[in-house]
Design a protein around this motif. Structure first.
Motif, mmCIF file in Angstrom:
data_model
loop_
_atom_site.group_PDB
_atom_site.id
_atom_site.type_symbol
_atom_site.label_atom_id
_atom_site.label_comp_id
_atom_site.label_asym_id
_atom_site.label_seq_id
_atom_site.Cartn_x
_atom_site.Cartn_y
_atom_site.Cartn_z
ATOM 1 N N GLU A 75 58.360 58.474 -5.642
ATOM 2 C CA GLU A 75 57.549 57.221 -6.390
ATOM 3 C C GLU A 75 56.354 56.599 -5.117
ATOM 4 O O GLU A 75 54.865 57.135 -5.401
ATOM 5 C CB GLU A 75 58.192 56.197 -7.370
ATOM 6 C CG GLU A 75 58.611 56.417 -8.267
ATOM 7 C CD GLU A 75 57.600 56.574 -9.051
ATOM 8 O OE1 GLU A 75 57.312 56.019 -9.586
ATOM 9 O OE2 GLU A 75 58.769 57.289 -10.617
ATOM 10 N N VAL A 76 57.040 56.749 -4.077
ATOM 11 C CA VAL A 76 56.151 56.095 -3.403
ATOM 12 C C VAL A 76 55.443 57.412 -2.641
ATOM 13 O O VAL A 76 53.883 56.956 -2.233
ATOM 14 C CB VAL A 76 56.836 56.323 -1.659
ATOM 15 C CG1 VAL A 76 55.950 56.372 -0.705
ATOM 16 C CG2 VAL A 76 57.264 55.124 -1.796
ATOM 17 N N ALA A 77 55.210 58.961 -2.995
ATOM 18 C CA ALA A 77 54.746 59.934 -3.389
ATOM 19 C C ALA A 77 53.664 59.982 -3.710
ATOM 20 O O ALA A 77 52.903 60.496 -3.891
ATOM 21 C CB ALA A 77 55.416 61.048 -3.076
ATOM 22 N N HIS A 80 50.792 57.413 -2.843
ATOM 23 C CA HIS A 80 50.017 58.208 -2.102
ATOM 24 C C HIS A 80 49.129 59.454 -2.321
ATOM 25 O O HIS A 80 47.634 58.688 -2.116
ATOM 26 C CB HIS A 80 51.088 58.950 -1.108
ATOM 27 C CG HIS A 80 50.766 58.148 0.395
ATOM 28 N ND1 HIS A 80 50.672 56.864 0.927
ATOM 29 C CD2 HIS A 80 52.710 57.615 0.768
ATOM 30 C CE1 HIS A 80 51.376 56.215 1.708
ATOM 31 N NE2 HIS A 80 52.805 56.586 1.609
ATOM 32 N N HIS A 81 49.905 59.748 -3.052
ATOM 33 C CA HIS A 81 48.843 60.909 -4.725
ATOM 34 C C HIS A 81 47.813 60.260 -5.016
ATOM 35 O O HIS A 81 46.652 60.532 -5.664
ATOM 36 C CB HIS A 81 48.829 62.087 -5.191
ATOM 37 C CG HIS A 81 50.150 62.792 -4.299
ATOM 38 N ND1 HIS A 81 49.791 62.845 -3.404
ATOM 39 C CD2 HIS A 81 51.897 63.767 -4.618
ATOM 40 C CE1 HIS A 81 50.976 64.472 -2.440
ATOM 41 N NE2 HIS A 81 51.905 64.252 -3.878
ATOM 42 N N LEU A 82 47.909 59.119 -6.004
ATOM 43 C CA LEU A 82 47.038 58.716 -6.364
ATOM 44 C C LEU A 82 46.165 58.124 -5.685
ATOM 45 O O LEU A 82 44.717 58.014 -6.100
ATOM 46 C CB LEU A 82 47.528 57.384 -7.110
ATOM 47 C CG LEU A 82 48.311 57.360 -8.268
ATOM 48 C CD1 LEU A 82 49.315 55.928 -8.481
ATOM 49 C CD2 LEU A 82 47.321 57.372 -9.736
ATOM 50 N N GLY A 140 60.892 66.103 -4.490
ATOM 51 C CA GLY A 140 59.445 65.043 -3.836
ATOM 52 C C GLY A 140 59.237 65.382 -2.384
ATOM 53 O O GLY A 140 58.442 64.677 -1.467
ATOM 54 N N GLU A 141 60.001 66.252 -1.650
ATOM 55 C CA GLU A 141 59.472 66.868 -0.519
ATOM 56 C C GLU A 141 58.477 68.157 -0.572
ATOM 57 O O GLU A 141 58.132 68.038 0.798
ATOM 58 C CB GLU A 141 60.703 67.528 -0.231
ATOM 59 C CG GLU A 141 62.179 66.722 -0.216
ATOM 60 C CD GLU A 141 63.658 67.100 0.905
ATOM 61 O OE1 GLU A 141 62.941 68.764 1.742
ATOM 62 O OE2 GLU A 141 64.340 66.814 0.256
ATOM 63 N N LEU A 142 58.028 68.139 -1.515
ATOM 64 C CA LEU A 142 56.986 69.118 -1.451
ATOM 65 C C LEU A 142 56.027 69.102 -2.693
ATOM 66 O O LEU A 142 56.495 67.632 -3.336
ATOM 67 C CB LEU A 142 57.628 70.913 -1.496
ATOM 68 C CG LEU A 142 58.004 71.330 -0.620
ATOM 69 C CD1 LEU A 142 58.282 72.684 -0.945
ATOM 70 C CD2 LEU A 142 57.432 71.086 0.451
ATOM 71 N N LYS A 276 56.227 67.998 -13.647
ATOM 72 C CA LYS A 276 56.117 67.324 -14.700
ATOM 73 C C LYS A 276 55.857 66.351 -14.420
ATOM 74 O O LYS A 276 56.429 64.798 -13.489
ATOM 75 C CB LYS A 276 57.131 67.727 -15.612
ATOM 76 C CG LYS A 276 57.716 69.087 -15.840
ATOM 77 C CD LYS A 276 58.946 69.154 -17.181
ATOM 78 C CE LYS A 276 59.082 70.445 -17.417
ATOM 79 N NZ LYS A 276 60.185 70.291 -18.383
ATOM 80 N N GLY A 277 54.540 65.740 -15.216
ATOM 81 C CA GLY A 277 54.023 64.595 -15.145
ATOM 82 C C GLY A 277 53.334 64.164 -13.869
ATOM 83 O O GLY A 277 53.612 62.663 -13.584
ATOM 84 N N SER A 278 53.126 65.469 -12.581
ATOM 85 C CA SER A 278 52.803 64.209 -11.365
ATOM 86 C C SER A 278 51.385 64.169 -11.487
ATOM 87 O O SER A 278 50.151 64.431 -12.602
ATOM 88 C CB SER A 278 52.384 65.905 -10.597
ATOM 89 O OG SER A 278 51.873 65.507 -9.596
#
Length: 300
Positions: A75-77, A80-82, A140-142, A276-278
């Protein structure tokens, strides 16, 4: 004392590696630092999370905490992407996994195109084994993965991109180069080199060897396609090499020669993969489109 994201990341990495030294190396910290942070997390929670043996394992409550920690880190990653997406669809840093049997020979032109069109985009490229990288992507590491199929994970979107021919090659003086017509059955009993079995490529080579009734040399597994090319050129055995490698500057056919096999047909399918859903699915689709275009240009 508050729980930190760093502590959660340390715990999940320790669960993956099952060894303090390997986990510390992967995190680029010292082993005492890792141990101290894990103990602080245990003190904060008032519970023992880690059984410190060989190999290291998590206690039942440690496994529950690690499972929830992975969700938090994902979720934290995404947060950042948002933020990156608000600045521009292709911006920020993308942690990009790729198999070493493809990345060095295809990605340079992809990187040039992406940087020219999207200078704010940064690719943090990590090479590795596809199965391990698929797990890292799901955890979530990649952020995105370029790898051969099959990849099957319930949390991952798999986007087929292109098919790449595989060529059977040998030293230039191999007797089968001199035959008027060469058929697949002519390679029965021939010695064929491959890579570490953790590569999808290696598994496919093993399947091809079964069809050819050839001898897969398990005692001489190469660590790279360059190694296979050089061992083949020296006469140790034959190799099955991807077309992108044979057409690349670092690969080529200067010390090996492909066999013109009348009934030969071998391919591998390459896919782009993301969660999925990224929130960056559209951006990853754009990157995948560039990869496909460059692959078609290279292989065309």
């Amino acid at each position: 004392m508050a729980i930190t994201l760093k502590q959660l990341r340390y715990l999940t990495t320790l669960q993956d590696e099952r060894h303090f030294g390997r986990a510390a190396n992967r995190l680029h910290v010292t082993q005492p630092t890792l141990s101290q942070q894990v103990r602080q997390l245990e003190a904060t929670l008032g519970a023992t999370l880690v059984e410190r043996g060989q190999p290291v394992s998590l206690t039942p409550i440690g496994r529950d905490v690690a499972s929830r920690a992975r969700n938090i880190l994902r979720e934290v990653a995404d947060i950042h992407h948002l933020a990156d997406r608000a600045q521009g669809m292709l911006s920020g840093t993308v942690r990009f996994g790729v198999t070493p049997t493809l990345g060095p020979y295809l990605m340079p032109q992809v990187v040039l195109r992406l940087h020219a069109a999207h200078p704010e985009l940064r690719l943090y490229i990590r090479e590795g084994f596809p199965d391990e990288q698929a797990r890292a992507l799901a955890n979530g590491e990649l952020d995105m993965l370029l790898a051969p199929l099959p990849i099957d994970h319930p949390r991952l979107h798999v986007e087929p991109l292109f098919r790449e021919p595989l060529a059977l090659v040998g030293p230039p003086d191999h007797p089968l180069h001199g035959k008027p017509e060469t058929l697949a059955r002519d390679f029965g009993g021939e010695a064929i080199l491959s890579l570490d079995p953790r590569h999808h490529y290696s598994r496919q080579v093993a399947e091809i060897c079964d069809r050819l009734r050839a001898n897969l040399l398990r005692d001489y597994e190469g660590t790279s396609l360059d190694g296979l090319q050089q061992m083949t050129g020296s006469g140790l055995g034959l190799s099955i090499l991807p077309e992108t490698y044979l057409r690349s500057e670092s690969g080529g056919e200067h010390i090996v020669r492909r066999f013109a096999v009348a009934d030969w047909e071998a391919y591998r399918s390459i896919a782009g993969v993301w969660r999925k859903g990224s929130v960056l699915s559209e951006a990853f689709a754009q990157i995948a489109k560039v990869i496909t275009e460059e692959a078609n240009r290279t292989l065309g």
